[in-house]
Write an enzyme that holds these catalytic residues in place. Structure first.
Site, mmCIF file in Angstrom:
data_model
loop_
_atom_site.group_PDB
_atom_site.id
_atom_site.type_symbol
_atom_site.label_atom_id
_atom_site.label_comp_id
_atom_site.label_asym_id
_atom_site.label_seq_id
_atom_site.Cartn_x
_atom_site.Cartn_y
_atom_site.Cartn_z
ATOM 1 N N GLU A 92 8.214 10.555 9.455
ATOM 2 C CA GLU A 92 8.055 10.830 8.117
ATOM 3 C C GLU A 92 6.791 11.525 7.730
ATOM 4 O OE1 GLU A 92 10.961 7.243 6.302
ATOM 5 O OE2 GLU A 92 8.764 7.008 6.441
ATOM 6 N N CYS A 107 0.590 13.937 3.652
ATOM 7 C CA CYS A 107 0.215 12.840 4.739
ATOM 8 C C CYS A 107 1.086 12.868 5.893
ATOM 9 C CB CYS A 107 0.588 11.575 3.739
ATOM 10 S SG CYS A 107 0.416 10.106 4.808
ATOM 11 N N CYS A 114 4.439 2.836 15.721
ATOM 12 C CA CYS A 114 2.948 2.528 16.069
ATOM 13 C C CYS A 114 2.944 1.272 16.895
ATOM 14 C CB CYS A 114 2.123 2.365 14.495
ATOM 15 S SG CYS A 114 0.354 2.053 14.723
ATOM 16 N N CYS A 118 -0.369 -3.905 12.500
ATOM 17 C CA CYS A 118 -1.185 -4.504 11.493
ATOM 18 C C CYS A 118 0.084 -5.242 10.745
ATOM 19 C CB CYS A 118 -1.693 -3.357 10.509
ATOM 20 S SG CYS A 118 -2.978 -2.262 11.596
ATOM 21 N N CYS A 121 1.914 -3.843 7.517
ATOM 22 C CA CYS A 121 2.553 -2.512 7.522
ATOM 23 C C CYS A 121 3.785 -2.330 7.928
ATOM 24 C CB CYS A 121 1.618 -1.711 8.455
ATOM 25 S SG CYS A 121 2.165 0.023 8.759
ATOM 26 N N HIS A 219 -9.854 -2.731 5.197
ATOM 27 C CA HIS A 219 -9.087 -3.798 4.787
ATOM 28 C C HIS A 219 -9.618 -5.231 4.607
ATOM 29 C CE1 HIS A 219 -6.619 -0.426 4.487
ATOM 30 N NE2 HIS A 219 -6.038 -0.413 5.691
ATOM 31 N N CYS A 336 1.550 3.804 1.054
ATOM 32 C CA CYS A 336 0.714 3.744 1.983
ATOM 33 C C CYS A 336 1.271 2.379 2.705
ATOM 34 C CB CYS A 336 -0.823 3.333 1.657
ATOM 35 S SG CYS A 336 -1.807 3.132 2.916
HETATM 36 S S1 SF4 Z 1 -1.411 0.252 9.276
HETATM 37 FE FE1 SF4 Z 1 0.546 0.598 10.447
HETATM 38 S S2 SF4 Z 1 0.545 2.724 11.213
HETATM 39 FE FE2 SF4 Z 1 -1.515 2.091 10.634
HETATM 40 S S3 SF4 Z 1 -2.215 1.450 12.381
HETATM 41 FE FE3 SF4 Z 1 -1.520 -0.116 11.545
HETATM 42 S S4 SF4 Z 1 0.534 -0.511 12.061
HETATM 43 FE FE4 SF4 Z 1 0.140 1.530 12.818
#
Ligand code: SF4
Length: 352
Positions: A92, A107, A114, A118, A121, A219, A336
């Site tokens: 995306e 973006c 990934c 996190c 996310c 964060h 985000c």
């Molecule tokens: S926020 Fe999401 S996309 Fe970014 S590094 Fe962490 S898991 Fe990966």
């Protein structure tokens, strides 16, 4: 044998390819401009190359742009593009216009999925599918320019799917193409690489001399809190990470950005404000405070707007610069942390 896709070749790579074919290296520059400036995918139309050379190229190579699967437009003008890679994986890209400042930011993604997981996310829930190639990274920008013209975005941020510094060489090669005046011709200050904290690669990127901007997804301002939401913090601790960010700022003589997603009841107290201001002391920087966008199935909540304002106001006198950013594209899951290549985010209908 399948033909090789030349999209993603850097200028030096095309020049040496022509040298190997017994041609003058400047032919490489000509082809490079056709690919990235003119966005011509048909060798037959490259009229400043001889016909026999065009035929030789067409026998061995193709220039294959990204294929759009779907696109969706938010009420606020943000557009999300879902591309389907050659091996069918989705990826995306989000185009975010800023009409007040007459600019637009795109973006882009650097990986399909990934690996970093996190906790807050949507992309992190997918796991890593694979790294994007150089052609797939720059192809996102070429597609938008093809659709809307060269001025359709002014800024590029690596904040889509994936951790760019875990696909280091392809990201660096794509940056070379973006920065090259014969390529996409973007200024270094208009490109931001956003990382969740791959400490050694931050230093490595600083040493390339590319001088693109760096954003750190911070964060949480203490190691103890950060490991609770970002598993990468177990590998790369906060102290060394901040040293590497300081190094980046020194090497590039530019300020860095700290992204701070405010999560209700987790990182939004006065203690967090104070820890954050201590952590960034002496680093030329800006802090972007952004309210968390809830993802269905994940156990985090969005703070109230008043809380976000309060946090920004407390931080403001204690940091060089603070921006409280509005979230864009929430209605299409383009904000985000929400990119997870779903076709129907909350009832949104994509256009083909
Ligand atoms: S926020 Fe999401 S996309 Fe970014 S590094 Fe962490 S898991 Fe990966």
């Amino acid at each position: 044998m399948p033909k090789e896709n030349l999209l993603g070749y850097t200028r030096p790579q095309l020049e040496s390819m022509f040298a190997e074919m017994g041609e003058k290296p400047f032919r490489g520059r000509q082809l490079y401009k056709w690919i990235y400036q003119v966005r011509q995918n048909d060798f037959a139309a490259m009229t400043d190359l001889s016909r026999p050379l065009r035929d030789r190229l067409a026998e061995r190579f193709v220039i294959e742009p990204l294929q759009l699967d779907h696109r969706a437009r938010s009420e606020d003008g943000t557009e999300k593009f879902l591309f389907r890679l050659a091996d069918n994986h989705p990826v995306e890209t989000v185009l975010i216009p800023d009409t007040e400042r007459e600019r637009a930011t795109v973006c882009i993604s650097s990986q399909a999925g990934c690996a970093l997981a996190c906790r807050f996310c949507a992309t992190g829930t997918m796991g890593l599918i694979r790294d994007l190639t150089v052609g797939e990274i720059v192809g996102q920008l070429l597609y938008l320019r093809h659709l809307y013209g060269n001025d359709c975005f002014s800024n590029v941020v690596f904040m889509g799917m994936g951790e760019p510094l875990n696909n280091y060489q392809n990201v660096v090669d794509s940056l070379q193409i973006m920065l090259d005046e014969l390529g996409l011709g973007l200024g270094a200050k208009r490109i931001t690489v956003s990382t969740s904290g791959v400490t050694p690669k931050i230093r490595k990127l600083a040493d390339t001399g590319l001088k693109v901007r760096l954003a750190l997804s911070l964060h949480a301002a203490t190691q103890e809190k950060r490991v609770r939401i970002m598993p990468i913090a177990e590998t790369f601790g906060l102290e060394k990470l901040i040293e590497s960010v300081r190094y980046y700022a020194n090497q590039t003589r530019d300020r860095v950005t700290f992204e701070y997603v405010l999560i209700d009841g987790f990182n939004d107290t006065m203690d967090d404000v104070l820890a954050l201001s201590r952590l960034i002391e002496g680093i030329p920087c800006k802090i972007n405070v952004l309210a968390y966008n809830p993802v269905p199935g994940l156990p985090f909540e969005r703070p109230t707007d008043d809380k976000v304002d309060w946090f920004g106001r407390q931080l403001y006198p204690r940091a060089p610069a603070v921006t409280v950013r509005k979230s864009r594209g929430r209605d299409i899951d383009a904000a985000c942390g929400q990119l997870a290549a779903r076709k129907n985010g909350r009832g949104v209908v994509y256009e083909s």
